[in-house]
Design an enzyme around this catalytic site. Structure first.
Site: not given
Ligand code: TYD
Length: 344
Positions: A15, A17, A41, A133-134, A156, A158, A185, A255, A279
């Protein structure tokens, strides 16, 4: 520790990392043998490791297997006389864990248990669990140290927290020399293009929309993959068994700011940004206090912006690596995750 002709089992080593770490471990420790164990996978990719057999010959071996398959794990331990384990194997994408969590629980919890059992039976010198860190959940202010309560908020996170707790219990109960790292991240070469950095970079290269969740004001702490790998290598050798080490840079970005930087490096217009439905349960902010790791002597070598620019350049220069990945299963996932969102 782990300098003299030892064998290190790197699970999930095909994978993102894990493959970067396998390469670093072989480069840094000339007597070490590395066995990459990976289920392959959608996110595990032998293309991430093509140089290793050629460069390191008999010091490198690859085994295809699932960490949640006790017989396959036992066979690998026996065949390769494993001295230490670094476990990167995990289903890692939060959005996929929202669509369906079974694989996450199977790998993170049952898979971790299976590896810990093998580590116990074979009396390994070190078992390092790579975590995230999640597991602390969102940290709205300040920074979480290793004593922060585990309050994961998505399946994830949890599942990862479950793996961490099992690993610590094997240290307490069975004396397995467990160490845990919890990274922020991470980005860099060979990251599967579902994660935000490679997804946005490769979409932008192709002039496709960048689906930014919600208002884009969520904040993450960012680290270059080789800095993360160096931290894992240090904790493996100098960490104290039974202890957890946060791995964070202190480089925080919203972001939206990250997205603008990516577009800037690629000289693409901000009109590619498309705000889409958020999300569910989106953690607003992560932040780590990494003083404990820094006391061991770790510092990130690259600044965030320098590393991001290099990473963007790597994806620009390696379409032969990522373009084949954005097909088949990826497109099916992309439609499920973004189809309605991008229409809206
Ligand atoms: P991600 O790379 O999925 O890592 P994590 O959820 O583990 O932090 O997402 C990083 C950030 O980017 C997170 O706040 C969700 C945001 N994001 C978007 O806004 N759009 C996207 O399509 C994705 C994949 C993530």
């Amino acid at each position: 520790m782990l300098d003299k002709e030892n064998t290190l089992l790197i699970t999930g080593g095909a994978g993102f990392i894990g493959s970067n770490y396998a390469r670093m471990a072989l480069e840094r420790h000339p007597e070490l043998r590395v066995v990459v164990y990976d289920k392959l996978t959608y996110a595990g990719n032998l293309q991430n490791l093509t140089d290793l057999a050629f460069r390191f010959g008999p010091r490198y071996a690859f085994v295809q297997g699932d960490i949640a398959d006790p017989e396959a794990v036992e066979a690998a331990f026996r065949q390769h006389a494993v001295d230490a384990v670094v476990n990167f194997a995990a289903a890692t994408h939060v959005d996929r864990s929202i669509l369906g969590a079974e694989e996450f629980i199977q790998t993170e919890v049952f898979g971790t248990y299976t590896l810990l059992e093998a580590a116990r039976r074979h009396g390994v010198e070190r078992y390092l669990q790579v975590s995230s860190d999640e597991v602390y959940g969102q940290v709205l202010q300040g920074a979480a140290d290793e004593g922060h309560p585990l309050t994961p908020r998505n399946p994830y996170a949890a599942a990862k927290a479950g793996g961490d707790l099992l690993a610590l219990s094997y240290h307490t109960t069975h004396g397995v020399p467990v160490l845990i790292t919890r990274g922020c991240n991470t980005f860099g070469p060979y990251q599967y293009p579902e994660k935000v950095v490679p997804l946005f970079v490769t979409n932008a290269i192709d002039d496709q929309p960048l689906p930014l969740y919600g208002d884009g004001r969520q904040e993450r702490e960012w680290m270059y993959v080789l800095d993360h790998c160096a931290a894992i290598d240090l904790v493996l050798r100098q960490g104290q068994p039974g202890q957890v080490y946060n791995v964070g840079t202190g480089e925080h970005q919203e972001n939206i700011a990250l997205t603008r930087l990516i577009l800037g490096y690629l000289e693409k217009p901000e009109s590619l940004i498309q705000h889409v439905q958020d999300r569910p349960g989106h953690d607003h902010r992560y932040a780590l206090d990494s003083a404990k790791l820094r006391a061991l002597g770790w510092r990130p070598e690259r600044s965030f912006e320098e590393a991001l620019a290099e990473t963007v350049a790597w994806y620009r220069q390696h379409p032969e690596w990522w373009r084949p990945l954005k097909s088949g299963e990826f497109l099916e996932y992309y439609r499920r995750q973004y189809g309605e969102r991008l229409k809206g």
